[in-house]
Design a protein around this motif. Structure first.
Motif, PDB file in Angstrom:
ATOM      1  N   ASP A  60      65.217  42.623  46.186  1.00  0.00           N
ATOM      2  CA  ASP A  60      65.162  41.246  45.562  1.00  0.00           C
ATOM      3  C   ASP A  60      66.158  40.243  46.236  1.00  0.00           C
ATOM      4  O   ASP A  60      65.819  38.960  46.280  1.00  0.00           O
ATOM      5  N   ALA A  61      67.315  40.841  46.475  1.00  0.00           N
ATOM      6  CA  ALA A  61      68.225  39.944  47.079  1.00  0.00           C
ATOM      7  C   ALA A  61      67.926  39.353  48.603  1.00  0.00           C
ATOM      8  O   ALA A  61      68.051  38.240  48.822  1.00  0.00           O
TER       9      ALA A  61
ATOM     10  N   GLY B  75      69.204  31.751  51.645  1.00  0.00           N
ATOM     11  CA  GLY B  75      70.749  32.242  51.634  1.00  0.00           C
ATOM     12  C   GLY B  75      71.153  32.130  52.925  1.00  0.00           C
ATOM     13  O   GLY B  75      70.572  31.772  53.864  1.00  0.00           O
ATOM     14  N   ASP B  76      72.537  32.726  52.860  1.00  0.00           N
ATOM     15  CA  ASP B  76      73.300  32.377  54.366  1.00  0.00           C
ATOM     16  C   ASP B  76      73.458  33.942  54.650  1.00  0.00           C
ATOM     17  O   ASP B  76      74.301  33.896  55.703  1.00  0.00           O
ATOM     18  N   ARG B  77      72.891  34.909  54.395  1.00  0.00           N
ATOM     19  CA  ARG B  77      73.015  36.147  54.846  1.00  0.00           C
ATOM     20  C   ARG B  77      72.169  36.275  56.141  1.00  0.00           C
ATOM     21  O   ARG B  77      71.017  35.917  56.288  1.00  0.00           O
ATOM     22  N   LEU B  78      72.579  37.191  57.213  1.00  0.00           N
ATOM     23  CA  LEU B  78      71.858  37.433  58.256  1.00  0.00           C
ATOM     24  C   LEU B  78      71.458  39.037  58.376  1.00  0.00           C
ATOM     25  O   LEU B  78      72.343  39.646  58.426  1.00  0.00           O
TER      26      LEU B  78
ATOM     27  N   ALA C  26      81.110  39.530  57.112  1.00  0.00           N
ATOM     28  CA  ALA C  26      80.880  39.612  55.667  1.00  0.00           C
ATOM     29  C   ALA C  26      79.602  39.013  55.323  1.00  0.00           C
ATOM     30  O   ALA C  26      79.143  39.379  54.351  1.00  0.00           O
ATOM     31  N   THR C  27      78.961  38.310  56.195  1.00  0.00           N
ATOM     32  CA  THR C  27      77.675  37.753  55.785  1.00  0.00           C
ATOM     33  C   THR C  27      76.400  38.340  56.346  1.00  0.00           C
ATOM     34  O   THR C  27      75.257  38.141  56.303  1.00  0.00           O
ATOM     35  N   LEU C  28      76.835  39.486  57.241  1.00  0.00           N
ATOM     36  CA  LEU C  28      75.766  40.295  57.631  1.00  0.00           C
ATOM     37  C   LEU C  28      75.341  41.635  56.515  1.00  0.00           C
ATOM     38  O   LEU C  28      76.084  41.990  55.837  1.00  0.00           O
ATOM     39  N   VAL C  29      74.040  41.836  56.760  1.00  0.00           N
ATOM     40  CA  VAL C  29      73.364  42.877  56.029  1.00  0.00           C
ATOM     41  C   VAL C  29      72.665  43.803  57.102  1.00  0.00           C
ATOM     42  O   VAL C  29      71.585  43.266  57.555  1.00  0.00           O
TER      43      VAL C  29
ATOM     44  N   ALA D 264      84.569  48.156  65.695  1.00  0.00           N
ATOM     45  CA  ALA D 264      84.821  46.848  66.471  1.00  0.00           C
ATOM     46  C   ALA D 264      85.732  45.876  65.804  1.00  0.00           C
ATOM     47  O   ALA D 264      86.218  45.040  66.267  1.00  0.00           O
ATOM     48  N   GLY D 265      86.211  46.276  64.460  1.00  0.00           N
ATOM     49  CA  GLY D 265      87.018  45.343  63.793  1.00  0.00           C
ATOM     50  C   GLY D 265      86.264  44.032  63.049  1.00  0.00           C
ATOM     51  O   GLY D 265      87.175  43.373  62.665  1.00  0.00           O
ATOM     52  N   LEU D 266      85.208  44.352  62.831  1.00  0.00           N
ATOM     53  CA  LEU D 266      84.386  43.342  62.381  1.00  0.00           C
ATOM     54  C   LEU D 266      83.947  44.004  60.916  1.00  0.00           C
ATOM     55  O   LEU D 266      82.937  44.626  60.701  1.00  0.00           O
ATOM     56  N   HIS D 267      84.595  43.411  59.763  1.00  0.00           N
ATOM     57  CA  HIS D 267      84.603  44.208  58.637  1.00  0.00           C
ATOM     58  C   HIS D 267      83.756  43.183  57.559  1.00  0.00           C
ATOM     59  O   HIS D 267      83.608  42.220  57.627  1.00  0.00           O
ATOM     60  N   GLY D 268      83.112  44.132  56.537  1.00  0.00           N
ATOM     61  CA  GLY D 268      82.537  43.362  55.522  1.00  0.00           C
ATOM     62  C   GLY D 268      81.014  43.236  55.403  1.00  0.00           C
ATOM     63  O   GLY D 268      80.495  42.659  54.348  1.00  0.00           O
ATOM     64  N   ALA D 269      80.318  43.779  56.465  1.00  0.00           N
ATOM     65  CA  ALA D 269      78.873  43.848  56.194  1.00  0.00           C
ATOM     66  C   ALA D 269      78.550  44.688  55.287  1.00  0.00           C
ATOM     67  O   ALA D 269      79.334  45.647  55.009  1.00  0.00           O
TER      68      ALA D 269
END
Length: 278
Positions: free
Chosen positions: A157-158, A166-169, A231-234, A253-258
């Protein structure tokens, strides 16, 4: 803070650590007993075994994907039954470049266990470093694993709502041909979720089967996502397994929050009313 990866040399050097728990996650998507059979034939000494279908997945309904997550309560109950507690330093490994070990790495972090690493290069790296192989079945005394805060995940659903402004990629970890809707052998429908980008999980690895250096991974992922906030990645894939490999690569890689969409394509395509792209 525990590194997301541990080398075979580092594991050998700390092998006597009494708080270390090693988990064999080997699996074959088509021969589902192969991983456990291989573990019985030889594994890193002391390694427990967790099965992708029985231990690292929940019940399937036909509409929730091929490897749905278990409930958080069920997963921490499993951890306690295997004797794993919050004080343990867990190392997960497989023989497929971390394809399955990354699932356990992510699931432990999902329930708040941060002291977990994936053996870089897997069983092959361990053997190449002179590590011993054992056939003894090792167990730990049962314990209780308290349920802590759960890391949020995306559901269908999300994802559907995100398609409508939405702003998620979304980033799909499957091979490029399956992403395009070609040569689909695991799911009944070929294609991908509209708007998703493709980052085949095997691109995270070098020719030696180990993860690429952090700076290389960072540059490659930045080329894919540009200046977007990680943090906007899924992350998604076919069933929520190799998506965890991409999450692990982002961590290195130090790219956090997905976040993870656990149901992934196998859940998404189970409803013909959902939009699909090829």
């Amino acid at each position: 803070m525990t590194s997301a990866l541990i080398s075979a040399a580092e594991l050998k050097a700390t092998f006597s650590d009494p708080q270390r728990v090693i988990v064999d996650c080997r699996h074959d998507l088509r021969l589902t007993d192969a991983g456990e059979d291989a573990w019985k034939q030889g594994h890193v000494p002391g390694a427990l075994f967790m099965h992708l279908d029985r231990d690292l997945s929940g019940d399937k309904t036909g509409r929730n994907g091929r490897h749905p997550l278990p409930s958080p309560e069920g997963f921490v109950r499993l951890l306690g039954e295997r004797g794993i507690t919050p004080r343990h330093r867990v190392v997960a490994y497989d023989d497929a470049g971390g394809m399955y070990a990354a699932r356990l790495w992510w699931m432990l972090r999902w329930v708040g266990h941060r002291d977990v690493s994936v053996l870089d290069g897997g069983l092959q790296a361990w053997i190449a470093a002179g590590g011993a192989i054992d056939t003894t079945v090792h167990t730990l005394p049962p314990a209780t694993y308290p349920l802590a805060a759960i890391e949020p995940v995306f559901d269908a659903d999300a994802v559907r709502a995100n398609l409508e402004g939405g702003d998620r990629l979304l980033v799909d970890a499957r091979a490029p041909d399956r992403f395009r809707g070609e040569n689909e052998t695991l799911d009944p429908v070929g294609g991908h979720i509209p708007g998703a980008l493709n980052r085949f999980f095997k691109l995270n690895l070098g020719e030696d089967g180990r993860f690429k250096p952090a700076d290389v991974l960072r540059a490659e992922w930045r080329e894919l996502i540009g200046g977007r906030d990680p943090a906007t990645l899924v992350m998604q894939c076919g069933s929520g397994v190799t998506a965890c490999h991409n999450l692990l690569a982002l961590e290195v890689a130090g790219l956090h929050g997905a976040r993870l969409y656990p149901g992934s394509w196998s859940e998404w395509c189970s409803d013909p009313a959902r939009p699909m792209a090829r």
